[in-house]
Design a protein around this motif. Structure first.
Motif, mmCIF file in Angstrom:
data_model
loop_
_atom_site.group_PDB
_atom_site.id
_atom_site.type_symbol
_atom_site.label_atom_id
_atom_site.label_comp_id
_atom_site.label_asym_id
_atom_site.label_seq_id
_atom_site.Cartn_x
_atom_site.Cartn_y
_atom_site.Cartn_z
ATOM 1 N N VAL A 115 0.835 -1.203 0.000
ATOM 2 C CA VAL A 115 0.000 0.000 0.000
ATOM 3 C C VAL A 115 0.872 1.255 0.000
ATOM 4 N N GLY A 116 0.514 2.209 -0.861
ATOM 5 C CA GLY A 116 1.197 3.499 -0.887
ATOM 6 C C GLY A 116 2.362 3.585 -1.842
ATOM 7 N N LEU A 117 2.658 2.491 -2.566
ATOM 8 C CA LEU A 117 3.807 2.496 -3.479
ATOM 9 C C LEU A 117 3.351 2.552 -4.933
ATOM 10 N N PHE A 118 4.041 3.391 -5.732
ATOM 11 C CA PHE A 118 3.790 3.534 -7.163
ATOM 12 C C PHE A 118 5.148 3.707 -7.853
ATOM 13 N N GLY A 119 5.285 3.188 -9.041
ATOM 14 C CA GLY A 119 6.527 3.414 -9.772
ATOM 15 C C GLY A 119 6.803 2.350 -10.809
ATOM 16 N N ARG A 120 7.985 2.446 -11.416
ATOM 17 C CA ARG A 120 8.395 1.478 -12.449
ATOM 18 C C ARG A 120 9.327 0.433 -11.847
ATOM 19 N N LEU A 121 9.298 -0.744 -12.465
ATOM 20 C CA LEU A 121 10.062 -1.863 -11.934
ATOM 21 C C LEU A 121 11.390 -2.023 -12.667
ATOM 22 N N LYS A 122 12.371 -2.497 -11.927
ATOM 23 C CA LYS A 122 13.627 -2.911 -12.547
ATOM 24 C C LYS A 122 14.150 -4.118 -11.769
ATOM 25 N N ASN A 123 15.129 -4.770 -12.342
ATOM 26 C CA ASN A 123 15.739 -5.952 -11.720
ATOM 27 C C ASN A 123 14.702 -7.013 -11.344
ATOM 28 N N VAL A 124 13.727 -7.192 -12.244
ATOM 29 C CA VAL A 124 12.684 -8.192 -11.984
ATOM 30 C C VAL A 124 13.262 -9.581 -12.177
ATOM 31 N N LYS A 125 13.071 -10.452 -11.204
ATOM 32 C CA LYS A 125 13.605 -11.811 -11.296
ATOM 33 C C LYS A 125 12.722 -12.670 -12.191
ATOM 34 N N GLU A 126 13.282 -13.783 -12.641
ATOM 35 C CA GLU A 126 12.528 -14.733 -13.452
ATOM 36 C C GLU A 126 11.804 -15.727 -12.548
ATOM 37 N N ILE B 208 10.784 -15.820 1.341
ATOM 38 C CA ILE B 208 10.018 -14.577 1.422
ATOM 39 C C ILE B 208 10.902 -13.346 1.585
ATOM 40 N N ASN B 209 12.163 -13.532 1.962
ATOM 41 C CA ASN B 209 13.041 -12.374 2.170
ATOM 42 C C ASN B 209 13.763 -11.934 0.907
ATOM 43 N N GLU B 210 13.678 -12.727 -0.151
ATOM 44 C CA GLU B 210 14.386 -12.352 -1.378
ATOM 45 C C GLU B 210 13.656 -11.234 -2.104
ATOM 46 N N THR B 211 14.436 -10.336 -2.678
ATOM 47 C CA THR B 211 13.880 -9.234 -3.460
ATOM 48 C C THR B 211 13.570 -9.746 -4.860
ATOM 49 N N ILE B 212 12.292 -9.729 -5.228
ATOM 50 C CA ILE B 212 11.926 -10.239 -6.552
ATOM 51 C C ILE B 212 11.842 -9.124 -7.596
ATOM 52 N N ALA B 213 11.874 -7.887 -7.150
ATOM 53 C CA ALA B 213 11.890 -6.743 -8.066
ATOM 54 C C ALA B 213 12.247 -5.502 -7.254
ATOM 55 N N VAL B 214 12.669 -4.458 -7.947
ATOM 56 C CA VAL B 214 12.940 -3.165 -7.314
ATOM 57 C C VAL B 214 11.998 -2.142 -7.924
ATOM 58 N N LEU B 215 11.316 -1.395 -7.065
ATOM 59 C CA LEU B 215 10.389 -0.371 -7.533
ATOM 60 C C LEU B 215 11.067 0.992 -7.429
ATOM 61 N N VAL B 216 11.080 1.715 -8.540
ATOM 62 C CA VAL B 216 11.662 3.051 -8.578
ATOM 63 C C VAL B 216 10.523 4.062 -8.571
ATOM 64 N N THR B 217 10.451 4.856 -7.502
ATOM 65 C CA THR B 217 9.378 5.840 -7.380
ATOM 66 C C THR B 217 9.644 7.045 -8.277
ATOM 67 N N GLU B 218 8.652 7.920 -8.376
ATOM 68 C CA GLU B 218 8.799 9.127 -9.189
ATOM 69 C C GLU B 218 9.890 10.041 -8.650
ATOM 70 N N LYS B 219 10.190 9.933 -7.366
ATOM 71 C CA LYS B 219 11.262 10.732 -6.771
ATOM 72 C C LYS B 219 12.633 10.082 -6.935
ATOM 73 N N GLY B 220 12.653 8.901 -7.588
ATOM 74 C CA GLY B 220 13.913 8.211 -7.806
ATOM 75 C C GLY B 220 14.317 7.283 -6.683
ATOM 76 N N GLU B 221 13.486 7.160 -5.680
ATOM 77 C CA GLU B 221 13.785 6.260 -4.573
ATOM 78 C C GLU B 221 13.607 4.820 -5.015
ATOM 79 N N GLU B 222 14.557 3.963 -4.663
ATOM 80 C CA GLU B 222 14.502 2.552 -5.029
ATOM 81 C C GLU B 222 14.058 1.727 -3.820
ATOM 82 N N ILE B 223 12.957 1.016 -4.001
ATOM 83 C CA ILE B 223 12.387 0.234 -2.907
ATOM 84 C C ILE B 223 12.364 -1.236 -3.302
ATOM 85 N N PRO B 224 13.047 -2.107 -2.545
ATOM 86 C CA PRO B 224 13.013 -3.548 -2.861
ATOM 87 C C PRO B 224 11.641 -4.139 -2.541
#
Length: 588
Positions: free
Chosen positions: A154-165, A171-187
């Motif tokens: 909830v509350g997250l919007f943005g484009r994805l990068k480093n999406v896993k196959e 459950i602790n592995e990062t399956i994608a990184v979300l880049v917000t409009e402010k450039g913040e990268e959220i795993p």
């Protein structure tokens, strides 16, 4: 000692008073003492605060340290919930038993869902995709019937990068990184956390107009439950609250069941654990545990955690609702939860209201039931949470505060009757005091899926039962023989309804679960007998001939003798009824 942390000043049961608390926040989850017991700050004033501890506080001493977690009491939500059993603050009981034995030790940490298990994961997005809150980015087949959907928090919007196959991940592995409009990268991991006291947001509420079928005749036809609805099941000791909830958990057509054993005896949860894995869900032909989450806070567990267990269950239910599932939550019983509120309020020396309960009891009950609903989720899916709460009024007194306040906020009231229960009439739901406010909302759904005259038939038979209750008062005074024949027919038909329709045997392989189509045909057959009998009465046929028919036994035994899959025999009984009364009328 770190000056930012607090220290224990005094101890009172599960509630402690902490000094040097100016850096803490209200509702913050904290760790208390050397064993790091889990607690929650429930009050702050200047540099002192009151902390509610969710574990046994034996061994705590003044000047023990209180540590920050910098977050409210929260749950970890992800794969591993289904089929599991947790305590009131989402610690896995099976894992605790493996590690520590029969009893839960203090300070075992913030254990929850398994962080090491690898889950077969299907990724549903790719690099460059724009995603928003609630959108599904991956799927995990958690059981054979439930696909766990990994959603953007909830509350997250943005484009994805480093999406896993596609692959196996914990459950602790990062399956994608979300880049917000402010450039913040959220795993983005395969789990998310959510505070239990805060309802999960939705896009909007939808009309509650779909029936939650249960296979129980007195419910599906007479007092229907809607998906997204609220239900109270009050009753004294031994009237069948737990048995009724077990039947609903076993056979309702909700996608997922969250069963909360809140303050009840441990043997009742043991029965769930023993029975559910063996039982086959008639809707999926799979084990019931493949769609069930159990929350256990039995009568010998800490009272403070009992208060939290209700919120733990509803938060898990909302999480699965957000995936687009219909979830039914069983709370057994909300009276024990209210008693936990009363005990904590007493330890805080708050001014008590009626019968010692805190003055905020009505608002807490309202807040709980308001989290039910049929909704459009943030991810544009439709899902629902149906809340079914048992209430245990002392001595079966429905005028006590918990029952009275619950009745204000629910739309289905299933009052259990001790006289019915003691006469072995189960479910012991009193048809004279119970009600459902969803009947009209569900009319269209009934007409589409069952028959056009279901609601009319239901109202007609229910009216006969009310008339029969009034007639019984006369019968007790002067006997049945003084009544006119049409009224004696009503008493006879009411008996047929009670025995042949309302009474249901949970231990009979056919009668324990009855499809709603068969329920409808059974009630139509009883109504057919009534209408034909009324014609015969009007033709002056003796009532003794009408009520002594051998067909009576066939009708009341339809529930046992007619397969749920083949209703052709019901048609045969209706033909017998027609022929019987034609012959009867022709002879008089």
């Amino acid at each position: 000692m770190n000056s930012e942390n607090g220290i224990i000043q005094s101890i009172n049961g599960p509630v402690i008073t902490g000094d040097k608390m100016e850096s803490f926040q209200a509702k913050e989850m904290v760790l208390v003492g050397e064993k790091k017991l889990i607690g929650e700050v429930i009050s702050l004033e200047d540099n002192k605060g009151i902390i509610q501890v969710y574990e046994e506080t034996e061994g705590l001493r003044p000047f023990d340290e209180i540590l920050h977690t910098n977050k409210p009491l929260s749950l970890k939500l992800g794969p591993g919930l289904i089929g599991n059993m947790f305590d009131g603050i989402e610690r896995p009981l099976n894992l605790l038993k493996e590690k520590y034995g029969t009893f839960i030790p203090e300070g075992v940490g913030l254990l929850s869902i398994d962080e090491e298990k690898l889950w077969e994961t299907r990724i549903k997005v790719k690099d460059g995709d724009y995603v928003s809150e609630g959108e599904i980015i991956a799927e995990v087949p958690e059981t054979d019937i439930i696909t766990h959907k990994i959603m953007v928090p909830v509350g997250l919007f943005g484009r994805l990068k480093n999406v896993k196959e596609d692959g196996k991940y914990n459950i602790n592995e990062t399956i994608a990184v979300l880049v917000t409009e402010k450039g913040e990268e959220i795993p983005l991991k395969m789990y998310q956390e959510w505070t239990i006291k805060k309802p999960r947001p939705i896009k909007n509420r939808l009309k509650v107009d779909k029936i939650l079928t249960t296979g129980q005749r007195v419910l599906d036809i007479f007092f229907p439950i809607a998906k997204g609805g609220t239900v109270a099941i009050p009753g004294g000791f031994g009237t069948g609250k737990t048995m009724t909830q077990h039947q609903l958990a076993k056979y309702s057509d909700a996608d997922i069941i969250v069963y909360i054993g809140c303050g009840e005896r441990g043997n009742e949860m043991t029965e769930v654990l023993e029975d559910f894995p063996k039982l086959i869900d008639p809707n999926t032909n799979k084990s019931l545990m493949e769609r069930t989450v159990l929350i256990a806070n039995t009568s010998n567990m800490p009272v403070a955690a009992r208060e939290a267990s209700i919120y733990t269950g509803i938060t898990i239910a909302e999480y699965f609702r957000d995936m687009g599932y219909d979830v039914a939550i069983m709370a057994d019983s909300t009276s024990r939860w209210a008693e936990a509120l009363r005990e904590i309020s007493g330890r805080l020396e708050e001014m008590p209201a009626e019968e010692g309960y805190p003055a905020y009891l009505p608002s807490r009950i309202a807040q709980f039931y308001e989290r039910a609903g049929y909704v459009k989720t943030l991810g544009n899916k439709e899902g629902s949470v149906t809340i079914i709460g048992a209430v245990s009024p002392p001595g079966g007194d429905f005028s006590e505060p918990v029952t009275e306040n619950t009745k204000r906020y629910v739309n289905v009231f299933l009052g259990l009757d001790k006289e019915l229960a003691y006469s072995r009439h189960y479910p012991a739901i009193n048809w004279l005091t119970s009600y459902s406010e969803y009947v009209e909302e569900l009319r269209e759904n009934y007409e589409e899926t069952v028959g056009e005259d279901v609601v009319f038939l239901r109202n007609k038979i229910l009216k006969l039962l009310f008339e029969e209750d009034k007639l019984q008062e006369i019968v007790m005074l002067v006997g049945e023989d003084v009544l006119p024949d049409d009224q004696r027919l009503i008493i006879f038909i009411a008996k047929m309804v009670k025995i042949g329709f309302l009474q249901q045997n949970a231990f009979h392989n056919i009668d324990t679960y009855v499809p709603i189509k068969k329920q409808y045909e059974m009630l139509k057959t009883i109504d057919n007998y009534y209408e034909e009998g009324l014609k015969a009465v009007n033709k002056n046929v003796p009532i003794s001939k009408i009520i002594s028919s051998d067909i009576y036994n066939e009708i009341v035994n339809m529930k046992y003798n007619i397969s749920n899959d083949d209703l052709s025999q019901i048609e045969t009984i209706n033909k017998k009824i027609k022929m019987y009364f034609e012959d009867l009328i022709s002879n008089y």
